[in-house]
Design a protein around this motif. Sequence first.
Motif, short mmCIF file in Angstrom:
data_model
loop_
_atom_site.label_atom_id
_atom_site.label_comp_id
_atom_site.label_asym_id
_atom_site.label_seq_id
_atom_site.Cartn_x
_atom_site.Cartn_y
_atom_site.Cartn_z
N GLN A 1 0.83 -1.20 0.00
CA GLN A 1 0.00 0.00 0.00
C GLN A 1 0.87 1.25 0.00
OE1 GLN A 1 -3.04 -0.34 2.91
NE2 GLN A 1 -3.73 1.76 2.63
N ALA A 2 1.93 1.22 0.82
CA ALA A 2 2.80 2.38 0.90
C ALA A 2 3.45 2.65 -0.45
CB ALA A 2 3.86 2.16 1.97
N VAL A 3 3.87 1.59 -1.07
CA VAL A 3 4.52 1.75 -2.38
C VAL A 3 3.52 2.32 -3.39
CG1 VAL A 3 5.49 0.46 -4.32
CG2 VAL A 3 6.29 0.01 -2.01
N ALA A 4 2.28 1.78 -3.32
CA ALA A 4 1.26 2.25 -4.25
C ALA A 4 0.96 3.73 -4.03
CB ALA A 4 -0.01 1.41 -4.07
N GLU A 5 0.82 4.11 -2.75
CA GLU A 5 0.51 5.51 -2.47
C GLU A 5 1.64 6.42 -2.89
OE1 GLU A 5 -0.62 5.98 1.58
OE2 GLU A 5 -2.42 4.76 1.32
N MET A 6 2.85 5.94 -2.60
CA MET A 6 3.99 6.77 -2.95
C MET A 6 4.05 6.97 -4.46
SD MET A 6 6.14 8.58 -1.52
CE MET A 6 5.76 7.99 0.11
N ALA A 7 3.73 5.91 -5.17
CA ALA A 7 3.72 6.00 -6.63
C ALA A 7 2.68 7.02 -7.07
CB ALA A 7 3.43 4.63 -7.24
N THR A 8 1.57 7.05 -6.35
CA THR A 8 0.52 8.00 -6.69
C THR A 8 0.94 9.43 -6.40
OG1 THR A 8 -1.00 6.27 -5.97
CG2 THR A 8 -1.93 8.45 -6.41
N TYR A 9 1.48 9.62 -5.19
CA TYR A 9 1.82 10.99 -4.77
C TYR A 9 3.00 11.54 -5.54
CZ TYR A 9 -1.20 10.42 -0.71
OH TYR A 9 -2.26 10.23 0.11
N ASP A 10 3.94 10.67 -5.76
CA ASP A 10 5.20 11.18 -6.31
C ASP A 10 5.40 10.73 -7.74
OD1 ASP A 10 6.64 12.94 -4.74
OD2 ASP A 10 6.99 11.36 -3.25
N SER A 11 4.33 10.75 -8.48
CA SER A 11 4.44 10.25 -9.85
C SER A 11 5.35 11.14 -10.69
CB SER A 11 3.04 10.18 -10.48
OG SER A 11 2.42 11.44 -10.36
N GLN A 12 5.61 12.40 -10.23
CA GLN A 12 6.43 13.27 -11.07
C GLN A 12 7.90 12.93 -11.00
OE1 GLN A 12 5.10 14.16 -8.15
NE2 GLN A 12 6.01 16.00 -7.31
N SER A 13 8.31 12.23 -9.91
CA SER A 13 9.74 11.90 -9.82
C SER A 13 10.02 10.68 -10.67
CB SER A 13 10.14 11.65 -8.37
OG SER A 13 9.49 10.50 -7.90
N GLN A 14 11.16 10.65 -11.30
CA GLN A 14 11.46 9.53 -12.19
C GLN A 14 12.25 8.47 -11.43
OE1 GLN A 14 13.21 12.59 -13.99
NE2 GLN A 14 11.14 13.34 -14.44
N VAL A 15 11.64 7.99 -10.36
CA VAL A 15 12.31 6.95 -9.57
C VAL A 15 11.47 5.69 -9.62
CG1 VAL A 15 13.07 6.28 -7.26
CG2 VAL A 15 13.39 8.64 -8.04
N GLU A 16 12.15 4.58 -9.85
CA GLU A 16 11.43 3.31 -9.94
C GLU A 16 11.28 2.71 -8.56
OE1 GLU A 16 11.92 -1.03 -12.13
OE2 GLU A 16 13.60 0.38 -12.04
N LEU A 17 10.05 2.34 -8.21
CA LEU A 17 9.79 1.72 -6.91
C LEU A 17 9.59 0.22 -7.12
CD1 LEU A 17 7.29 4.14 -5.14
CD2 LEU A 17 9.61 3.57 -4.43
N VAL A 18 10.36 -0.56 -6.38
CA VAL A 18 10.26 -2.00 -6.53
C VAL A 18 9.94 -2.62 -5.17
CG1 VAL A 18 11.46 -4.11 -7.20
CG2 VAL A 18 11.93 -1.96 -8.39
N LEU A 19 8.94 -3.48 -5.15
CA LEU A 19 8.62 -4.20 -3.91
C LEU A 19 9.05 -5.64 -4.06
CD1 LEU A 19 7.28 -4.36 -1.12
CD2 LEU A 19 5.14 -4.83 -2.26
N ASP A 20 9.86 -6.08 -3.15
CA ASP A 20 10.40 -7.45 -3.23
C ASP A 20 9.96 -8.21 -1.97
OD1 ASP A 20 11.76 -9.70 -3.78
OD2 ASP A 20 13.72 -8.93 -3.15
N GLY A 21 9.46 -9.40 -2.20
CA GLY A 21 9.08 -10.21 -1.04
C GLY A 21 7.74 -9.80 -0.49
N ASP A 22 6.71 -9.96 -1.30
CA ASP A 22 5.38 -9.55 -0.85
C ASP A 22 4.59 -10.75 -0.33
OD1 ASP A 22 5.30 -10.77 -3.24
OD2 ASP A 22 3.73 -9.52 -4.12
#
Lengths: 813, 164
Positions: A656-677
């Motif tokens: 959820q945190a990763v998803a929200e962060m992706a939503t809020y910070d969509s302008q930054s060009q940083v790739e978010l990867v979740l490992d071990g879900d």
Amino acid sequence: MVGRSVLGWRQGENGHGAFGLMLMAAVGVLVLWFAFQAWTDYRHELAFAEKDLHDRLTLVRSHHQHAFHLIDVTLQALVAEVEQARRFGTPRAPLEEHENLRRLSGSAEVIGFLALIDRRGRVRVSSTHYPLDPTVWVEDRPYFQALAQEDRLFVGEPMQARGGIDQWFLGMARRINDPDGSFAGVALASASPLYFQGFYGSGTGVDELSTLLISPGGQVVAAAVPGLAPGQSLIGHPLAEAARHLELPLDSLRRQPGPETGGLIERRSGALVAVSELDNVPLRLVMVQPLRTVIRAWSERLLLNLLLLAMAVTLLGAVWVALRRVEAERDRFFDVSPEMVCVTGFDHRLRRVNPAWEAVLGYPSAELVGRDFNELLHPRDIDPTADAVARLAQGEVVRDLRNRLIARDGHQVWLSWSAVAHGGRVYAVSRDISAQVQASRALEASEARLRGIFDNVIDAILMLDEEGKVLAANRTVEQIFGYTAKQLTGQNIALISADWEATHLESFVGHFLAAETEILTAPPVVVAARRRDGSRFPLELGLSEVCEEEGERVLIAVCRDITERQRLEQMKDEVVATISHELRTPITAIHGALGLLAGGRAGELSDKAAGLVRLAHDNCHRLVELVNDILDIHRLEAGGMPFTLAPVDLAQVAAQAVAEMATYDSQSQVELVLDGDEPGLMVRGDQRRLGQVLSNLLSNAIKFSPPGGRVEVRLRPAGDWVEVAVIDQGPGIPAELRPRLFERFTQGSPPGTGGRRGSGLGLSIVKALLDRHRGHVQVDSEPGQGATFRVYLPRLDGPEDTLPRPPEEETAP
Amino acid sequence: MTPLSGNWPAVDLEHVLLIEDDPDIRQVVGLALGDVGGLRVSACDGGQSALDTLDGWLAEPPADDWMHRLPQLILLDLMMPGMDGRQTLAHLGARSTLAGLPVVMMTARAHAPAGVPGEGTIGLIAKPFDPMTLADRVRDLWEAARRPGQWPWHRPPVATGGGV
């Protein structure tokens, strides 16, 4: 002081004196008794020796009497035969006569030889030789001369035989008469001294008994005397020589015995001397028993007894010394004991007191002895003390009798007495418990005060054992739970827990107990509780470990009904939310307007204007974060941030945190990867706050990531913990920043992006939130190598696995 | 009338209804969605006026631009005086004709309150937002919600308009 010790000493000495005297008397009596015994023993020994000597003498005398009687009878028989033959004129032939003599002499062992002598003194026939050659003349011998005169049994002196017949012999003769009564010759018999000596032989032994046969002429006929050289003989020697040998005066051997047949026994010159005359034969028998042999056995016994006596006396002495020491020790104990010790009678009078009395009460000992102790007692204690004395009189032992004595200066002394009665006396030992009594009173007062506090605090306080059983509760529990303290005591704490929160509570207690002892308190938690009437309410529960009673751990649970507080908090929450909204609404407008301006929606701006607008826009953004963080940290620190603890799937939170962060910070060009879900990494916590932890770490990581960089969130179990790692590829954390990384307002400089800065509160919020979850955060970073933040939360195992699993959510990239 | 179920025609997002009490934000959102995003934005200053407006649109007889009169998506502020976002959402859900409208929530609260985004919403946009990307984010949420099986969530499709 001096008087007291003198008194004590004198008392002690008296005791010693009487005892010593008794002991001396005992030893004296023992010695006297012993001496009497020894004397009596000596008398007995002597009497026994005398009797023994008498018996021996009688035996020997009887034997000799027989022997001489036999010889006499033989002689008389021979004389009768010879006289018969002469009367009828039928003398025997010499050979026949010789054979007759030999036969007669052989009939008795005592007879050495027999001989017939004619009137002129010529030996006509002998039992030993035939024919007699040469002729032996004995007309000069006393027996011949004596018998020539009168007719009687003649016993002569020992003499040397003639004709080589015998060495020494004792001659016995009878006269032979012609039918007309004239002297016709002599019949001679010899008795060998050796025969008698052989009979004495058995008598000379250890007891050194000497036996002498003495002729009327004072010569020794036969003798057995100890101490003679081998081959030496006293036969034929004068009596004086024997006396010399026996070391006795001559007259002691010469004494005439009295009329008694047993003979005379005398003690002379260290010897027992027994003398007896033989009947019909003029011979005396003398027996000498040296006294030293008589007393030898006695003296040996005496020596042994003396030894025993010495041992007994030594033993008595040793006992006496030991007793003296013990007594001295006891008296010393009595004297130096700092506690009051006394001896009283059942009449309540003091018989003896130790010096402690004077020290404690101030009265001299002399004034106390003989006094009624009731005079010293506190009036209230007289009756209980009298009861105790009565119980003592019945043989009971009194322990811990507490009473007060009034000292000379009027102050009270609290004493605890132990007493025992013995022999009409009461022996009592006291202990000064004034301090204890004072302390216990103070303790009682303090306990009462504490009890008052305990009962009147607005929180309910429960003492629990390891199983959660209520050991004690204060009065407030009634207001909070509806149960009285008495009703709760002994019940399990589950009674006041609502639904599954009971297990929650138990597991909380269990978790608390499982922790090592250094964790003495746990932060309060909010649980759902149930009143007696069934109604539920939120309960704040603080647990701490206070002490261990007999190895059991005791927990103190402080419970507070927070219904009202939660209501207020909710209100406050609303206020805070409203304020944040009110602050943020204008900021949103400003932020949006600036964003549009910067985006060129209000026409082209000059470079200078565009720069200024961007600056305003960035700072506006920062302002928003600042507002958020300040609100958070304020609520965390004020404890006003509500935590709803429940089992949480960390994988879900991370997604959820990763998803929200992706939503809020969509302008930054940083790739978010979740490992071990993988689901099932359960922890206990507040889902939203844990999400905030991850959001803060993620936003940090993104902020410090280079454009096109990658931020990885990695979940994995690590023993009892769940580890969440947030890994970035940023510039890393400078070493100088690391020690205060989690302090407030510590800020790094993000690269690029125009130096956009945060509030400096994000990591301190992370740390504060994790602290409340019993978790912690670590950071690994090498400058230029990025940073890895690792969050550890205690893993939840066991019953929580059976809880319904939260629905899967799609993981945003 | 086209039932709001089955295969949707590939329709672009064109008309958004903004319910926001703050006029400045209304203006900024209007600019961000209209000027930047090229969307038609209708705006209301509260839940009640929005419901009234929607009711008004629905009351008019069907016309060719019927589709254009009604918004395809509602952007709803959470905290408003009077009827707030959640109440408005409830009212929208209560009207069968409006129940199918996707709603995106906007909030200025530090953290989304419980249940948001949730029933009847397809997403959440935090204030402050980036005006330059707002329209893209709204479009993304719209597209995501239109994927088969994603919308209209749990509620049975409701036919609107006359003729049926």
